[in-house]
Design a protein around this motif. Sequence first.
Motif, PDB file in Angstrom:
ATOM      1  N   ILE A  49     -21.775  58.202 -42.016  1.00  0.00           N
ATOM      2  CA  ILE A  49     -20.412  58.054 -41.497  1.00  0.00           C
ATOM      3  C   ILE A  49     -19.869  59.424 -41.106  1.00  0.00           C
ATOM      4  N   ASP A  50     -20.060  60.401 -41.991  1.00  0.00           N
ATOM      5  CA  ASP A  50     -19.559  61.746 -41.723  1.00  0.00           C
ATOM      6  C   ASP A  50     -20.290  62.413 -40.561  1.00  0.00           C
ATOM      7  N   ALA A  51     -21.518  61.942 -40.278  1.00  0.00           N
ATOM      8  CA  ALA A  51     -22.290  62.519 -39.171  1.00  0.00           C
ATOM      9  C   ALA A  51     -21.764  62.078 -37.812  1.00  0.00           C
ATOM     10  N   GLY A  52     -20.849  61.137 -37.820  1.00  0.00           N
ATOM     11  CA  GLY A  52     -20.247  60.676 -36.572  1.00  0.00           C
ATOM     12  C   GLY A  52     -20.887  59.395 -36.077  1.00  0.00           C
ATOM     13  N   GLY A  53     -20.860  59.198 -34.770  1.00  0.00           N
ATOM     14  CA  GLY A  53     -21.388  57.968 -34.190  1.00  0.00           C
ATOM     15  C   GLY A  53     -20.436  57.437 -33.134  1.00  0.00           C
ATOM     16  N   LYS A  54     -20.919  56.514 -32.335  1.00  0.00           N
ATOM     17  CA  LYS A  54     -20.132  56.008 -31.215  1.00  0.00           C
ATOM     18  C   LYS A  54     -19.056  55.021 -31.645  1.00  0.00           C
ATOM     19  N   ARG A  55     -19.246  54.355 -32.795  1.00  0.00           N
ATOM     20  CA  ARG A  55     -18.339  53.291 -33.254  1.00  0.00           C
ATOM     21  C   ARG A  55     -18.189  52.218 -32.158  1.00  0.00           C
ATOM     22  N   PHE A  56     -19.315  51.936 -31.521  1.00  0.00           N
ATOM     23  CA  PHE A  56     -19.346  50.981 -30.410  1.00  0.00           C
ATOM     24  C   PHE A  56     -18.938  49.587 -30.883  1.00  0.00           C
ATOM     25  N   ARG A  57     -19.417  49.186 -32.043  1.00  0.00           N
ATOM     26  CA  ARG A  57     -19.147  47.844 -32.552  1.00  0.00           C
ATOM     27  C   ARG A  57     -17.672  47.658 -32.926  1.00  0.00           C
ATOM     28  N   PRO A  58     -17.070  48.588 -33.677  1.00  0.00           N
ATOM     29  CA  PRO A  58     -15.640  48.444 -33.941  1.00  0.00           C
ATOM     30  C   PRO A  58     -14.792  48.421 -32.679  1.00  0.00           C
ATOM     31  N   MET A  59     -15.184  49.209 -31.676  1.00  0.00           N
ATOM     32  CA  MET A  59     -14.405  49.213 -30.447  1.00  0.00           C
ATOM     33  C   MET A  59     -14.429  47.846 -29.780  1.00  0.00           C
ATOM     34  N   LEU A  60     -15.602  47.185 -29.786  1.00  0.00           N
ATOM     35  CA  LEU A  60     -15.676  45.846 -29.196  1.00  0.00           C
ATOM     36  C   LEU A  60     -14.863  44.841 -30.005  1.00  0.00           C
ATOM     37  N   THR A  61     -14.894  44.968 -31.318  1.00  0.00           N
ATOM     38  CA  THR A  61     -14.073  44.084 -32.156  1.00  0.00           C
ATOM     39  C   THR A  61     -12.601  44.225 -31.795  1.00  0.00           C
ATOM     40  N   VAL A  62     -12.149  45.453 -31.675  1.00  0.00           N
ATOM     41  CA  VAL A  62     -10.743  45.710 -31.363  1.00  0.00           C
ATOM     42  C   VAL A  62     -10.393  45.219 -29.959  1.00  0.00           C
ATOM     43  N   LEU A  63     -11.229  45.532 -28.964  1.00  0.00           N
ATOM     44  CA  LEU A  63     -10.922  45.098 -27.597  1.00  0.00           C
ATOM     45  C   LEU A  63     -10.938  43.575 -27.484  1.00  0.00           C
ATOM     46  N   ALA A  64     -11.886  42.922 -28.144  1.00  0.00           N
ATOM     47  CA  ALA A  64     -11.933  41.455 -28.098  1.00  0.00           C
ATOM     48  C   ALA A  64     -10.685  40.839 -28.718  1.00  0.00           C
ATOM     49  N   SER A  65     -10.130  41.515 -29.721  1.00  0.00           N
ATOM     50  CA  SER A  65      -8.928  40.979 -30.379  1.00  0.00           C
ATOM     51  C   SER A  65      -7.721  40.999 -29.453  1.00  0.00           C
ATOM     52  N   HIS A  66      -7.770  41.807 -28.406  1.00  0.00           N
ATOM     53  CA  HIS A  66      -6.624  41.912 -27.492  1.00  0.00           C
ATOM     54  C   HIS A  66      -6.558  40.770 -26.482  1.00  0.00           C
ATOM     55  N   PHE A  67      -7.436  39.797 -26.640  1.00  0.00           N
ATOM     56  CA  PHE A  67      -7.288  38.546 -25.896  1.00  0.00           C
ATOM     57  C   PHE A  67      -6.430  37.566 -26.693  1.00  0.00           C
ATOM     58  N   GLY A  68      -6.007  37.995 -27.891  1.00  0.00           N
ATOM     59  CA  GLY A  68      -5.155  37.172 -28.742  1.00  0.00           C
ATOM     60  C   GLY A  68      -4.190  38.053 -29.501  1.00  0.00           C
ATOM     61  N   ASP A  69      -3.980  37.739 -30.788  1.00  0.00           N
ATOM     62  CA  ASP A  69      -3.062  38.506 -31.629  1.00  0.00           C
ATOM     63  C   ASP A  69      -3.836  39.615 -32.333  1.00  0.00           C
ATOM     64  N   SER A  70      -3.797  40.810 -31.771  1.00  0.00           N
ATOM     65  CA  SER A  70      -4.594  41.923 -32.292  1.00  0.00           C
ATOM     66  C   SER A  70      -4.009  42.548 -33.549  1.00  0.00           C
ATOM     67  N   SER A  71      -2.865  42.057 -34.006  1.00  0.00           N
ATOM     68  CA  SER A  71      -2.218  42.661 -35.175  1.00  0.00           C
ATOM     69  C   SER A  71      -2.715  42.083 -36.495  1.00  0.00           C
ATOM     70  N   ARG A  72      -3.544  41.066 -36.453  1.00  0.00           N
ATOM     71  CA  ARG A  72      -3.973  40.417 -37.691  1.00  0.00           C
ATOM     72  C   ARG A  72      -4.847  41.357 -38.527  1.00  0.00           C
ATOM     73  N   PRO A  73      -4.614  41.428 -39.828  1.00  0.00           N
ATOM     74  CA  PRO A  73      -5.315  42.405 -40.672  1.00  0.00           C
ATOM     75  C   PRO A  73      -6.817  42.154 -40.796  1.00  0.00           C
ATOM     76  N   GLU A  74      -7.249  40.905 -40.580  1.00  0.00           N
ATOM     77  CA  GLU A  74      -8.678  40.606 -40.707  1.00  0.00           C
ATOM     78  C   GLU A  74      -9.519  41.353 -39.672  1.00  0.00           C
ATOM     79  N   ILE A  75      -8.897  41.747 -38.569  1.00  0.00           N
ATOM     80  CA  ILE A  75      -9.649  42.351 -37.465  1.00  0.00           C
ATOM     81  C   ILE A  75     -10.245  43.695 -37.881  1.00  0.00           C
ATOM     82  N   ALA A  76      -9.457  44.556 -38.484  1.00  0.00           N
ATOM     83  CA  ALA A  76      -9.970  45.852 -38.935  1.00  0.00           C
ATOM     84  C   ALA A  76     -11.056  45.665 -39.985  1.00  0.00           C
ATOM     85  N   ALA A  77     -10.858  44.723 -40.892  1.00  0.00           N
ATOM     86  CA  ALA A  77     -11.858  44.465 -41.933  1.00  0.00           C
ATOM     87  C   ALA A  77     -13.172  44.001 -41.321  1.00  0.00           C
ATOM     88  N   ALA A  78     -13.087  43.106 -40.334  1.00  0.00           N
ATOM     89  CA  ALA A  78     -14.296  42.614 -39.675  1.00  0.00           C
ATOM     90  C   ALA A  78     -15.002  43.730 -38.915  1.00  0.00           C
TER      91      ALA A  78
END
Length: 331
Positions: A49-78
């Motif tokens: 984690i400390d070495a960095g990385g693209k965080r490609f998967r979290p970014m897709l999770t977040v962008l996909a959530s913006h087709f609905g209610d992106s404020s739901r707390p489950e999104i960050a956890a997922a």
Amino acid sequence: MSPAALGVTFDDTVLEQTVRSELGAVEDLLHRSVRSDDEFVAGAASYLIDAGGKRFRPMLTVLASHFGDSSRPEIAAAAVVCEITHLATLYHDDVMDEAAVRRGSPSANARWDNTVAILTGDFLFSRASNILADLGPWAVRLQARTFERLVIGQISETRGPGATQDPIQHYLGVLADKTGSLIATAAEFGAHFAGVAEPVVESLRVFGERIGVAFQISDDILDIASESAESGKTPGTDLREGVATLPVLYALRSPSADAARLGVLVAKPIVDDAELAEALRLLRGSAAIDEARATLRSYADEARATLADLPEVPARAALEALTEIVIARTG
């Protein structure tokens, strides 16, 4: 890791600010999720984690959530579940590949040993499972099915293609399982927990798998075609590890003398620097890079096509831009 670092552009400044903030929250939760009272375990678990990385998967999770209610707390956890799962597989992959470097630093197995790397990966899987338990049975089941594909993909890669199986189709199937499946799940998690309609969730899931395969192919190309470590690895790393990626498989199909020589070189992991340089020269001088780029464009085009019928929200434009970036990063 900001969206800009991945090359994702936003026409909507509000979306950009929101996504940056949401990814910041994901990053904070990611670090909190791997803490341990055992100082050694905590250090090993946070090493990549400390070495960095693209965080490609979290970014897709977040962008996909913006087709609905992106404020739901489950999104960050997922999103954290997907990234922790990805990180856990890296610990295990490096042991199987006997890799010495990961993200520009010594791999965990080189930093400690294979046993520590394997057990640290297991620890991360346990932390992902703990978060999943709070997300409910649907999320647990989706993760289990995704993990099954990850394992099958690794087994398939390890065994290699069967006697009657086309090596290129086998390799693309491995990419779909090992890389595409988790990226598809990342998008599906984001859309589902944002309350998006099921047809849209399915389109985003398919987008995730297609763009995931495309992204991995682009890494394969960069590992051979780039003169610098653009892919996060030293060029030729896959050849040193004995991994025949898509450009190599395309090159080996040629009836030329160069292809025959390349076949001798890649029949085993390349440890000699002169032989590595020769293999890279043969690959760069072949038509294989262009063939791999054509396959990359095909997957990126398929990903883009899944977005055509989705609501015209700013997140859709960002995902469309992402398909262009995945193509452009290989030159």
